[in-house]
Scaffold this active site. Structure first.
Site, PDB file in Angstrom:
ATOM      1  N   GLU A  48       1.186 -22.179  -3.110  1.00 10.88           N
ATOM      2  CA  GLU A  48       2.452 -21.418  -3.164  1.00 10.88           C
ATOM      3  C   GLU A  48       3.212 -21.694  -1.871  1.00 10.88           C
ATOM      4  O   GLU A  48       2.601 -21.817  -0.789  1.00 10.88           O
ATOM      5  CB  GLU A  48       2.113 -19.927  -3.262  1.00 10.88           C
ATOM      6  CG  GLU A  48       3.284 -18.963  -3.173  1.00 10.88           C
ATOM      7  CD  GLU A  48       2.836 -17.496  -3.126  1.00 10.88           C
ATOM      8  OE1 GLU A  48       1.695 -17.219  -2.688  1.00 10.88           O
ATOM      9  OE2 GLU A  48       3.628 -16.630  -3.554  1.00 10.88           O
ATOM     10  N   LYS A 125       8.064 -16.946 -10.138  1.00 10.21           N
ATOM     11  CA  LYS A 125       7.079 -15.861  -9.997  1.00 10.21           C
ATOM     12  C   LYS A 125       7.613 -14.525 -10.508  1.00 10.21           C
ATOM     13  O   LYS A 125       8.722 -14.094 -10.139  1.00 10.21           O
ATOM     14  CB  LYS A 125       6.682 -15.720  -8.519  1.00 10.21           C
ATOM     15  CG  LYS A 125       5.522 -14.753  -8.244  1.00 10.21           C
ATOM     16  CD  LYS A 125       5.148 -14.831  -6.768  1.00 10.21           C
ATOM     17  CE  LYS A 125       3.972 -13.940  -6.432  1.00 10.21           C
ATOM     18  NZ  LYS A 125       3.598 -14.074  -4.987  1.00 10.21           N
ATOM     19  N   CYS A 170       0.048 -16.721  -7.393  1.00 13.44           N
ATOM     20  CA  CYS A 170      -0.542 -15.722  -6.508  1.00 13.44           C
ATOM     21  C   CYS A 170      -0.773 -14.355  -7.126  1.00 13.44           C
ATOM     22  O   CYS A 170      -1.719 -14.167  -7.873  1.00 13.44           O
ATOM     23  CB  CYS A 170       0.254 -15.626  -5.212  1.00 13.44           C
ATOM     24  SG  CYS A 170      -0.742 -14.956  -3.885  1.00 13.44           S
TER      25      CYS A 170
HETATM   26  N1  ING Z   1      -0.032 -12.405  -1.957  1.00 14.37           N
HETATM   27  C1  ING Z   1      -1.040 -11.450  -2.190  1.00 14.37           C
HETATM   28  C2  ING Z   1      -1.805 -11.632  -3.488  1.00 14.37           C
HETATM   29  O1  ING Z   1      -1.512 -11.090  -4.540  1.00 14.37           O
HETATM   30  C3  ING Z   1      -1.666  -9.072  -2.327  1.00 14.37           C
HETATM   31  C4  ING Z   1      -0.547 -10.030  -2.078  1.00 14.37           C
HETATM   32  C5  ING Z   1      -2.918  -9.209  -1.691  1.00 14.37           C
HETATM   33  C6  ING Z   1      -1.482  -8.079  -3.237  1.00 14.37           C
HETATM   34  C7  ING Z   1      -3.956  -8.304  -1.972  1.00 14.37           C
HETATM   35  C8  ING Z   1      -2.504  -7.162  -3.521  1.00 14.37           C
HETATM   36  C9  ING Z   1      -3.737  -7.287  -2.885  1.00 14.37           C
HETATM   37  O2  ING Z   1      -2.809 -12.336  -3.384  1.00 14.37           O
HETATM   38  C10 ING Z   1       0.956 -12.916  -2.747  1.00 14.37           C
HETATM   39  N2  ING Z   1       1.735 -13.861  -2.176  1.00 14.37           N
HETATM   40  O3  ING Z   1       1.158 -12.543  -3.882  1.00 14.37           O
END
Ligand code: ING
Length: 318
Positions: A48, A125, A170
């Site tokens: 990403e 996304k 992601c």
């Molecule tokens: N990053 C993280 C992900 O979903 C996150 C944000 C981390 C959300 C941990 C919830 C828990 O892996 C991105 N860029 O989406």
């Protein structure tokens, strides 16, 4: 015996620092692509926002500082060489980047490029995590809701490279609807990039759960939809902000078939057998034979969780 071989590679990237140029990121991607091709890959998955640092961690006043991180054209002058090398090597790739459209729309985007260097698919996304407001006391921001619009092209799969390939990005992996909507398009491979901070700034989540939940989402998504999942991390310390590695290739069985060993630039590869997905789709996850959409109504009717249906007057056990 591998009945339907498909050379599948994931190219993990280590940190891309804020001061790093696009040219330096592209040079690393070229080296990773070349190694993936040398391993026999038909498709290599990049992370990403692979061309820049993970800028949603910063509060940037709108304008030039922010626009610097977006691509106005793809391929553009600094990324065209990726498409040319892909064509020369005969390898497809998926690439994540920040998209700024001619109409000024901003998306967290991933494209699918075939072995002739043609863009055959684009995903914007949909599940944007984090917040849109400035949290000045937080150690870092997570401003995807501020810097990107929700994707407006849905979750799609494409028939390309003798396979059906879907994409997500992601946070999408944490929502089972993502993989199901792609599974309902008969996707055989789902590719995604991810940038996952190793610490949570919003609540005291035990740190070991970051990697556990990351892998859990991919293994369940792969198994429950009988498809291969290839996930590429942007990992390591970006200007002091740590992101997990854990790039993986997951079989439709749910088993991890390859996983990165480092938090740096690293290629992992599996000579995937797409026939493994066929067997799970014909048996355990024969959607047509076993799914009961007439009972799934709440999934579309409700955004947030609501009252138990059993509490409603008509919902009693009597
Ligand atoms: N990053 C993280 C992900 O979903 C996150 C944000 C981390 C959300 C941990 C919830 C828990 O892996 C991105 N860029 O989406």
């Amino acid at each position: 015996m591998i009945r339907r071989p498909f050379g599948l590679a994931v190219a993990q990237m280590g940190p891309v620092h804020r001061a790093d140029s696009r040219a330096s990121a592209v040079a690393r991607l070229l080296a990773l692509m070349t190694e993936a091709a040398s391993r026999g890959a038909r498709l290599v998955v990049f992370p990403e926002l692979a061309l820049t640092t993970f800028f949603p961690r910063y509060w940037l006043e709108d304008g030039e500082a922010l626009d610097h991180f977006y691509e106005r054209e793809m391929p553009g002058p600094e990324t065209r060489v990726l498409f040319e090398r892909a064509r020369d090597l005969g390898i497809g790739f998926t690439l994540g980047f920040a998209e700024l459209t001619p109409r000024g729309e901003r998306f967290n985007t991933q494209i699918l490029v075939d072995a002739q260097g043609r863009i055959v698919g684009r995903y914007r996304k949909i599940h944007l995590p984090g917040h849109a407001d400035h949290k000045p006391t937080a150690p870092f921001q997570h401003l995807e809701k501020r810097y990107f619009q929700v994707g407006n092209e849905g979750f799609r799969a494409w028939s390309a490279m003798d396979a059906r390939i879907g994409m997500c990005i992601c946070n999408d992996r944490r929502w089972p609807e993502t993989f199901r909507v792609l599974g309902l398009q008969s996707a055989e491979i789902v590719t995604l990039g991810f940038s996952t901070p190793s610490v949570n700034i919003h609540w005291s989540e035990p740190p070991h759960l970051r990697m556990f939940h990351h892998l859990l989402t991919l293994q369940s998504g792969a198994y429950q939809n009988a498809l291969w999942v290839a996930a590429a991390a942007k990992a390591g310390l970006e200007d002091g902000f740590h992101m997990i590695g854990g790039s993986v290739i997951v079989s439709p069985s749910g088993e991890i078939m390859a996983q990165s060993q480092s938090e740096d630039d690293e290629v992992i590869f599996v000579n995937a057998d797409l026939a493994v997905g066929d067997r799970f789709r014909q048996n355990v996850f024969n959607f047509a034979a076993h799914r009961r959409p007439e009972h799934y109504g709440l999934i579309l009717e409700r955004t947030g969780a609501g009252a138990p249906l059993g509490d409603a007057p008509s919902g009693g056990a009597s």
